[in-house]
Structure formats: C-alpha cells, structure tokens
Write a protein that holds these residues in place. Structure first.
Motif, PDB file in Angstrom:
ATOM      1  N   ASN A   1      -0.590  -8.343  -3.533  1.00 26.85           N
ATOM      2  CA  ASN A   1      -1.506  -7.560  -2.715  1.00 26.85           C
ATOM      3  C   ASN A   1      -2.868  -7.423  -3.394  1.00 26.85           C
ATOM      4  OD1 ASN A   1      -2.214  -4.390  -1.644  1.00 26.85           O
ATOM      5  ND2 ASN A   1      -1.471  -5.848  -0.128  1.00 26.85           N
TER       6      ASN A   1
ATOM      7  N   PRO B   1       1.096  -7.217   9.394  1.00 25.13           N
ATOM      8  CA  PRO B   1       1.149  -8.147   8.262  1.00 25.13           C
ATOM      9  C   PRO B   1       2.183  -9.232   8.501  1.00 25.13           C
ATOM     10  CG  PRO B   1       2.482  -6.237   7.782  1.00 25.13           C
ATOM     11  CD  PRO B   1       1.871  -5.990   9.146  1.00 25.13           C
TER      12      PRO B   1
ATOM     13  N   THR C   1      -5.673 -15.065  -4.546  1.00 28.33           N
ATOM     14  CA  THR C   1      -5.867 -13.616  -4.671  1.00 28.33           C
ATOM     15  C   THR C   1      -7.072 -13.243  -5.528  1.00 28.33           C
ATOM     16  OG1 THR C   1      -4.336 -13.506  -6.566  1.00 28.33           O
ATOM     17  CG2 THR C   1      -3.416 -13.132  -4.359  1.00 28.33           C
TER      18      THR C   1
ATOM     19  N   ALA D   1      -0.303  -9.128   3.389  1.00 29.33           N
ATOM     20  CA  ALA D   1       0.833  -8.637   2.604  1.00 29.33           C
ATOM     21  C   ALA D   1       0.679  -7.141   2.382  1.00 29.33           C
ATOM     22  CB  ALA D   1       0.906  -9.374   1.264  1.00 29.33           C
ATOM     23  N   GLY D   2       1.403  -6.356   3.173  1.00 28.49           N
ATOM     24  CA  GLY D   2       1.338  -4.899   3.044  1.00 28.49           C
ATOM     25  C   GLY D   2       2.274  -4.402   1.962  1.00 28.49           C
ATOM     26  N   MET D   3       1.887  -3.317   1.290  1.00 26.96           N
ATOM     27  CA  MET D   3       2.683  -2.768   0.193  1.00 26.96           C
ATOM     28  C   MET D   3       3.284  -1.418   0.579  1.00 26.96           C
ATOM     29  SD  MET D   3       2.706  -4.630  -2.714  1.00 26.96           S
ATOM     30  CE  MET D   3       3.053  -3.386  -3.944  1.00 26.96           C
TER      31      MET D   3
ATOM     32  N   ARG E   1      -4.769  -8.310   1.822  1.00 29.55           N
ATOM     33  CA  ARG E   1      -4.091  -7.018   1.938  1.00 29.55           C
ATOM     34  C   ARG E   1      -3.613  -6.736   3.357  1.00 29.55           C
ATOM     35  NH1 ARG E   1      -7.628  -3.374  -2.406  1.00 29.55           N
ATOM     36  NH2 ARG E   1      -6.746  -4.466  -4.230  1.00 29.55           N
TER      37      ARG E   1
END
Length: 282
Positions: A60, A166, A77, A90-92, A87
């Motif tokens: 992320n 995402p 990245t 790919a969500g965290m 971001r």
C-alpha cells in the motif's frame, strides 16, 4: 494476471540515537520474490518479527523498499505519481477497527473514502449500500459505530475499503482483537468478498484455522519466504511448522498425533469432517 509482484524486495529499519546517528540496522524483509494473482485468497503466516506485517505495508506504499521493487497492478510503488492509484487498488485493514472508523454513523464512515476520491454523491450512496450489504452490515447503516461489537466494527472497516472499489484488500491481523464469533464473522465476510466480487484477499494472521480455506499459504521467517503452497501442502509438514514456532489447526495436530501412534492416516488433514471420514474408512 498478477495483482502483486515483488522482485528481490528488502527493507531495513534504521535505528538512530538521540543525535540522529545510525545506531543499528534491522533487516526486516530479505530478498522476497512473490507473485499473487488477481482473485486469489492468500494467507501469510509467521511468528512475531517474521517480517509479514512489514511486507504487507509495502503493498500500500506505506513503506518503500530499501532494495528491490514492488508492483501493484503493474504500478511501481516508488512512483509518487501512482501513489493514490496504488492505495485505491490495494486497500489496507489493520488490527484495531477503532483506528480506521472516523464517522459517527456507519453509512457516513463507509462513504468517507469514496468522498475523498471525488466520487459523485449519488454514486457514493450506491457504493455505500452495496459495500454494507456485501459485509452483512446494511441493517446497521444508521447506527453509531460505538454501539457495535468488535466483529461488527471490523466489518464496517472492511466495508469502508470495499466502497473504494479496490482490486485487492490487505488485512494485517484483522481478527487479533476479536472474540471467536467476531473472528468467524470477519473471515466469512472476506471469503464472500473474494468469491462474489473477485477481490484479491491477502490475509496476515496467526490463527491457523483462518487459513484452511485459503487458495495459497505463504510462511515467512526472518524476513524471508520459507514455505509457499496450498493449505494442505503447508500443514502436511507439521514438524517444519513447529521448527518455525507456528501451530497447526487442532484437527491437523490430532491427526498427526494419531499417525505418529500407528493410525494410518494421510498428511494434511484440515477439517473434522476429513478426519472422521478417514477414520471411518480404516
């Protein structure tokens, strides 16, 4: 198609003294080469300090490689111009949902991410409704998050990520602070998102029973990948896992002990049903 790819990924934590001088270097991730396909459910295991959380933060752009490269949906990245695209892709989700929930009403909290992305208001509410239904929390849309259980809060946090659409969700021990029922709720939700929405799930956990239904299990130790395979392949090597200071699912441990004591069972039994069937066929 790969949603995540790493090539010779290494990351060092640099410790400094009070004067700002380098006091030590910890090599947290070492030469990791991985490819994760879109739509897979991947679990990452490892004891504390194995590097799994540090690895996750690279997906992320929360951390950038000391050496090597990380690509998320083909984007490097380290490319600052792609930061927000990465971001959004790919969500965290972290351990404590209270650290991610900021709204005073559930539906407002879930809509916060899309709003900051500039999504039109009409589209936001469509996404909020769909995301809450996807995690089984739509009936709580008007509730205050403070009145929810830990498992419900974590599902709201996941909905907030889902509303941003995402391709991948990275979860760093999302059930660590939950009771057994809350853990089951969250894992069930993740599998439904993976199966129904084709969202790639990368789950970091230390609960072995949470990875039994994953497509793939990656084991890290000392910052490196030391095992990589299906759950059955990984849990067939009980001795190796114990060397890595990891447990195995209780039913797998039971089958292993029975086999050690002369019962002719196959390796890698993962569920109670499998064990019962195997014993009945003896």
């Amino acid at each position: 198609m790969n949603i995540v790819k790493t090539e010779e990924l290494s990351f060092d934590y640099i410790r400094r003294d009070e004067d700002g001088n380098v006091d030590g270097i910890v090599n947290a991730v070492k030469d990791v080469n991985l490819s994760i396909r879109q739509g897979d459910f991947v679990a990452i295991l490892g004891h504390n300090g194995s590097g799994k959380s540090t690895f996750a933060k690279h997906l992320n752009s929360l951390l950038l490689p000391t050496e090597g490269t990380v690509w998320v949906d083909g984007m490097d990245t380290t490319d600052e111009e792609k930061l927000w695209d990465i971001r959004q892709t790919a969500g965290m989700v972290f351990q404590n949902p209270d650290n991610q929930i900021i709204g005073t009403v559930v539906e407002e909290d879930v809509g916060f991410g899309p709003e900051n992305m500039g999504v039109p208001t009409e589209e936001i509410w469509i996404r909020v409704e769909k995301a809450l239904k996807a995690v089984g929390m739509y009936e709580f849309k008007d509730a205050s998050p403070n009145r929810l259980s830990g498992g419900q809060k974590q599902r709201v946090a996941i909905a907030g990520i889902v509303a941003m659409k995402p391709k991948c969700i990275v979860l760093d021990e999302p059930t660590a602070m939950l009771d057994p029922n809350g853990r089951k709720e969250v894992i069930k939700t993740l599998h439904e998102l993976n199966e129904n929405e084709n969202v790639t799930v990368i789950l970091i956990t230390h609960y072995m029973d949470e990875v039994v239904d994953a497509d793939r299990v990656i084991v890290m130790d000392g910052g490196s990948v030391v095992m990589d395979g299906t759950p059955r392949e990984i849990f067939s090597d009980v001795e190796r896992l114990k060397e890595l200071r990891l447990d195995v699912p209780q039913v797998t441990q039971l089958a292993y002990e029975l086999k050690k004591n002369g019962v002719p069972l196959s390796d890698g039994i993962l569920t109670i049903e499998e064990l019962v069937d195997a014993i009945c066929q003896l």
